[in-house]
Design a protein around this motif. Structure first.
Motif, mmCIF file in Angstrom:
data_model
loop_
_atom_site.group_PDB
_atom_site.id
_atom_site.type_symbol
_atom_site.label_atom_id
_atom_site.label_comp_id
_atom_site.label_asym_id
_atom_site.label_seq_id
_atom_site.Cartn_x
_atom_site.Cartn_y
_atom_site.Cartn_z
ATOM 1 N N ARG A 133 0.901 -1.351 0.160
ATOM 2 C CA ARG A 133 -0.147 0.071 0.032
ATOM 3 C C ARG A 133 1.019 1.245 -0.080
ATOM 4 N NH1 ARG A 133 -5.394 -0.126 1.423
ATOM 5 N NH2 ARG A 133 -6.380 -2.276 1.875
ATOM 6 N N LEU A 134 1.889 1.357 0.622
ATOM 7 C CA LEU A 134 2.791 2.500 0.810
ATOM 8 C C LEU A 134 3.686 2.640 -0.437
ATOM 9 C CD1 LEU A 134 4.335 2.081 4.724
ATOM 10 C CD2 LEU A 134 2.680 3.884 3.665
ATOM 11 N N LEU A 135 3.845 1.650 -1.120
ATOM 12 C CA LEU A 135 4.750 1.712 -2.416
ATOM 13 C C LEU A 135 3.817 2.110 -3.675
ATOM 14 C CD1 LEU A 135 7.317 -0.929 -2.034
ATOM 15 C CD2 LEU A 135 7.516 1.518 -1.505
ATOM 16 N N ARG A 136 2.731 2.054 -3.478
ATOM 17 C CA ARG A 136 1.715 2.737 -4.713
ATOM 18 C C ARG A 136 2.127 3.818 -5.151
ATOM 19 N NH1 ARG A 136 -4.145 0.265 -2.354
ATOM 20 N NH2 ARG A 136 -3.745 -1.719 -2.595
ATOM 21 N N GLY A 137 2.562 3.903 -6.326
ATOM 22 C CA GLY A 137 2.893 5.321 -6.828
ATOM 23 C C GLY A 137 4.354 5.747 -6.350
ATOM 24 N N ARG A 138 5.266 5.011 -5.357
ATOM 25 C CA ARG A 138 6.365 5.479 -4.967
ATOM 26 C C ARG A 138 7.508 4.234 -4.954
ATOM 27 N NH1 ARG A 138 5.650 10.185 -1.518
ATOM 28 N NH2 ARG A 138 3.420 10.485 -1.134
ATOM 29 N N LYS A 139 7.447 3.814 -6.099
ATOM 30 C CA LYS A 139 8.530 2.699 -6.367
ATOM 31 C C LYS A 139 9.778 2.869 -6.307
ATOM 32 C CE LYS A 139 5.345 -0.505 -7.486
ATOM 33 N NZ LYS A 139 4.873 -1.391 -6.376
ATOM 34 N N GLU A 140 10.445 4.187 -6.701
ATOM 35 C CA GLU A 140 11.598 4.731 -6.608
ATOM 36 C C GLU A 140 11.903 5.016 -5.078
ATOM 37 O OE1 GLU A 140 8.864 8.343 -6.236
ATOM 38 O OE2 GLU A 140 8.880 6.355 -7.440
ATOM 39 N N ASN A 141 11.198 4.885 -4.340
ATOM 40 C CA ASN A 141 11.609 4.943 -2.928
ATOM 41 C C ASN A 141 11.712 3.676 -2.064
ATOM 42 O OD1 ASN A 141 12.305 7.619 -2.730
ATOM 43 N ND2 ASN A 141 10.288 8.406 -2.729
ATOM 44 N N ALA A 142 11.630 2.438 -2.818
ATOM 45 C CA ALA A 142 11.097 1.331 -2.294
ATOM 46 C C ALA A 142 12.094 0.736 -0.988
ATOM 47 C CB ALA A 142 11.121 0.218 -3.299
ATOM 48 N N GLU A 143 13.403 1.173 -1.497
ATOM 49 C CA GLU A 143 14.499 0.393 -0.557
ATOM 50 C C GLU A 143 14.306 1.275 0.883
ATOM 51 O OE1 GLU A 143 19.412 0.316 -0.295
ATOM 52 O OE2 GLU A 143 18.411 0.483 -2.140
ATOM 53 N N TYR B 211 8.398 -11.504 12.028
ATOM 54 C CA TYR B 211 9.807 -12.282 11.778
ATOM 55 C C TYR B 211 9.946 -12.346 10.268
ATOM 56 C CZ TYR B 211 10.878 -12.822 16.713
ATOM 57 O OH TYR B 211 11.500 -12.627 18.226
ATOM 58 N N ALA B 212 9.002 -13.015 9.670
ATOM 59 C CA ALA B 212 8.747 -13.169 8.215
ATOM 60 C C ALA B 212 9.320 -12.153 7.513
ATOM 61 C CB ALA B 212 7.524 -13.904 7.845
ATOM 62 N N TYR B 213 9.094 -10.904 7.926
ATOM 63 C CA TYR B 213 9.080 -9.660 7.148
ATOM 64 C C TYR B 213 10.612 -9.456 7.220
ATOM 65 C CZ TYR B 213 8.755 -5.388 4.730
ATOM 66 O OH TYR B 213 9.078 -4.064 4.195
ATOM 67 N N LEU B 214 11.256 -9.519 8.379
ATOM 68 C CA LEU B 214 12.528 -9.241 8.779
ATOM 69 C C LEU B 214 13.395 -10.239 8.094
ATOM 70 C CD1 LEU B 214 12.618 -8.133 12.608
ATOM 71 C CD2 LEU B 214 12.740 -6.557 10.394
ATOM 72 N N ALA B 215 13.084 -11.487 8.159
ATOM 73 C CA ALA B 215 13.731 -12.448 7.531
ATOM 74 C C ALA B 215 13.835 -12.463 5.940
ATOM 75 C CB ALA B 215 13.180 -13.817 7.839
ATOM 76 N N LYS B 216 13.110 -11.702 5.367
ATOM 77 C CA LYS B 216 13.082 -11.383 3.965
ATOM 78 C C LYS B 216 13.633 -10.267 3.525
ATOM 79 C CE LYS B 216 9.793 -10.930 -0.003
ATOM 80 N NZ LYS B 216 8.564 -10.840 -0.338
ATOM 81 N N HIS B 217 13.634 -9.290 4.371
ATOM 82 C CA HIS B 217 14.153 -7.963 4.156
ATOM 83 C C HIS B 217 15.344 -7.322 4.934
ATOM 84 C CE1 HIS B 217 10.775 -7.084 1.368
ATOM 85 N NE2 HIS B 217 10.007 -7.494 2.204
ATOM 86 N N ASP B 218 15.518 -7.738 5.866
ATOM 87 C CA ASP B 218 16.812 -7.507 6.772
ATOM 88 C C ASP B 218 17.233 -8.741 7.701
ATOM 89 O OD1 ASP B 218 18.381 -6.150 8.515
ATOM 90 O OD2 ASP B 218 17.039 -4.449 9.149
#
Length: 635
Positions: free
Chosen positions: A395-405, A432-439
């Motif tokens: 939801r937060l990245l809708r229209g803001r893909k350039e700031n995804a990271e 935990y699942a989110y952190l395992a995937k992204h951090d």
């Protein structure tokens, strides 16, 4: 004037015209504060009443008496309010609601007119008690009369039977018929007596037929509640809340029972069709939310708010951003129903507001204040825990893909801080699942930060494929994580685990991770209990250890002769299971006694040797010992 509750009555009539009287009562009492309906009894006549009720002229509906049909006006204008007044005791919690309703209605009708109406209703109740007494006396006389008639009829039947030949007249059958008829009359007698004496008196009717334990006492208690409403402290609570005087409200509510004040607050801030059209409910909700957000001990008041309805949207307003919103969100997180309620009624209904705040507050990584270490930033964005992490990201990245990271980095910081502050296990698993995937770095920090197996078990709720990536293999992180989990596992086994925990699915997954290196687990246990391993043999913890990791001990016999026999058999069939304490020669010859110093272990699935049993070989034959000593002398 227009009645305050006319709109609600119209809706109730249209919805429950054909419903039973009990269903009507349930709908009435489901309202946060139904005592506003008493306006129809306190002010019996008002301008516009005739026009209002004429819409249902001639229509009938199930009434208070079983099987009865009465006019719409008689049911909804008289019977329902009377049932509310005396059908159930007015408890302390209800008295607070009654006082609030009367204060609002007095402001609508005028204080003098309302006070006169309340006194008049209390007098009507006292009069109803007197009429109820007359009804009871009349019913008693009618019942006695019916009994005398039955006795006379039975005597007549007995005399009539004497005139017949034996067998021609069934006296017992006639007696049963007469008694059954009298019983039916007796059952109908209360309603007939009531209708004969007081045909249109709703108050006496509910006292007589409402099934009340002590009708007269109930009516007198209701009259006392009516007269005492003007002096009830709830009127001061409402006034203090409306003017924003938190101190006065805190002091006043503190003097009452907590349950009374909480029930009052829940009703006061609830959105209701009874009050929506004529009271400033939204302003009352804002005042209540301000007070709860500033309260020192807010727990009971937060619970009261979640018993109320229709206030969630107020939290999206700017004045409640930050700590006030955080208080409500954090209080709701450990309750699935409350979490769902805020998610659907607050966040999703006002998503644009919260998304804009996230971006404006540095959620794109451009502002230092967005870091999780900043309490203000964390509290302002705590609403993200109400949604699934991946859903928040999308939801937060809708229209803001350039700031995804940078968005993802900020979310990871928030989720890591949320875990540290303590959250419901069902939420922690998704984090935990989110952190395992992204951090991964943050994820492994929680693995090594776990102080007990209970803290580590939520990690095992991750999908099996992710668990394999995170904990299996020869990577430095995987090996270090398994080593820490193994120490937690040992501490768990040594603390007498609760029955059933070892067979739970998370524990099975935990064990499967350790099973990737059974040798390290077995050797670690033996080193840990090098001196006391025999004390654990056969214990529930030791059995759980072998069952979970699927291996078998070698050489746990306690009897010396059994140990000796076991080692002899091993030396003949499985010499690779044995390692001797020393490298002395001829340890396998005759005259040698074997003792097991430390057990070994083999994999229950493959038979692989995980640890060799340590054996001490001692000479027991005196002749052999003598020869050995002679050899030493000759040297």
């Amino acid at each position: 004037m227009t009645r305050a509750t006319a709109r609600w009555i119209r809706t109730l009539v249209n919805a429950h015209k054909q419903s039973s009287f009990q269903d009507k009562i349930a709908a009435m009492r489901a309202e946060p504060n139904p005592y506003y309906l008493l306006e129809w009894l306190v002010v019996p006549e008002a301008d516009g009443d005739d026009a209002f009720w004429s819409a249902w002229e001639g229509e009938r509906t199930p009434g208070a008496e079983r099987g009865s049909l009465v006019g719409i006006e008689a049911c909804f204008r008289e019977q329902l309010p009377v049932e509310l007044l005396v059908g159930a005791p007015i408890a302390e919690e209800d008295a607070a609601l009654l006082a609030t309703a009367f204060a609002d209605l007095a402001a609508s009708y005028g204080a003098e007119r309302w006070a006169a109406g309340v006194r008049g209703l209390a007098e009507r109740l006292e009069g109803a008690v007197d009429r109820y007494g007359a009804y009871v006396d009349a019913l008693r006389e009618e019942t006695a009369k019916l009994q005398r008639e039955l006795e006379a009829q039975l005597e007549a039947l007995k005399a009539e039977a004497a005139e017949y030949e034996e067998g021609d007249f069934d006296l017992e059958a006639e007696r049963r018929a007469a008694q059954a008829k009298a019983e039916r009359k007796k059952q109908d007698l209360p309603a007939k007596t009531l209708h004969r004496l007081f045909p249109q008196d709703a108050l006496v009717s509910v006292l007589a037929t409402g099934g009340l334990a002590k009708p007269a006492e109930r009516a007198r208690a209701a009259a006392e509640r009516l007269l005492g409403a003007s002096a009830h402290p709830a009127r001061d609570w409402a006034a203090a809340l409306d003017r924003g005087d938190g101190d006065a409200l805190r002091d006043g509510a503190g003097e009452a029972r907590e349950s009374v004040a909480s029930a009052w607050l829940a009703a006061y801030m609830s959105r209701s069709e009874l009050t929506r059209a004529w009271l400033p409910i939204e302003e009352r909700q804002r005042a209540a939310l301000r007070w709860i957000a500033a309260a020192d001990r807010a727990g009971p008041w937060l619970d009261a708010a979640f018993r109320a309805t229709g206030w969630e949207g107020r939290l999206a307003e700017p004045e409640f951003a930050g700590k006030p919103l955080y208080r409500f969100v954090w209080h709701a997180l450990n309750d699935e129903e409350r979490r769902k309620r805020l998610r659907e009624e607050l966040i999703l209904q006002h998503w644009a507001v919260f998304a804009e705040r996230f971006h404006a507050g540095g959620g794109d990584g451009t502002a230092a204040a967005s870091t999780a270490g900043d309490d203000g930033a964390f509290e302002g964005n705590a609403w993200v825990f109400l949604l699934d992490p991946e859903n928040v990201q999308q939801r937060l990245l809708r229209g803001r893909k350039e700031n995804a990271e940078s968005f993802i980095r900020t979310l990871c910081q928030l989720y890591a801080e949320g875990i540290r502050r303590g959250l419901d296990v069902r939420i922690v698993v998704s984090l935990y699942a989110y952190l395992a995937k992204h951090d991964r770095e943050a994820f492994y920090s929680f693995v090594h930060g776990a102080k007990s197996i209970d803290a580590a078990l939520p990690l095992m709720e991750l999908p099996p494929a992710e668990l394999a990536q995170l904990f299996r293999g020869d990577g430095v992180r995987q090996q270090a994580a398994r080593k820490h989990l193994l120490q937690l596992f040992f501490a768990y086994l040594e603390s007498e685990p609760a029955a059933g925990t070892a067979s739970s699915e998370p524990m099975q997954r935990f064990a499967s991770i350790l099973s990737a290196d059974k040798r390290a687990a077995v050797v670690g246990w033996l080193h840990r209990h090098e001196r006391d391993w025999r004390e654990w043999v056969g214990a529930a913890q030791e059995r759980a250890f072998t069952k979970l990791l699927r291996f078998r001990w070698l050489g746990t016999a306690a009897e010396p002769t059994e140990q000796h026999r076991t080692v002899q058999q091993w030396l003949q069939r499985h010499s690779d299971w044995v390692q001797f304490e020393t490298d002395a020669p001829n340890v396998e010859g005759e005259g040698v006694t074997y003792a097991i110093l430390r057990p070994g272990a083999i994999d229950a699935d493959t038979g692989e040797v995980l640890a060799r049993a340590t054996v001490r070989a001692e000479w027991s034959d005196r002749t052999q010992i003598g020869r050995l000593l002679d050899d030493l002398k000759s040297l």
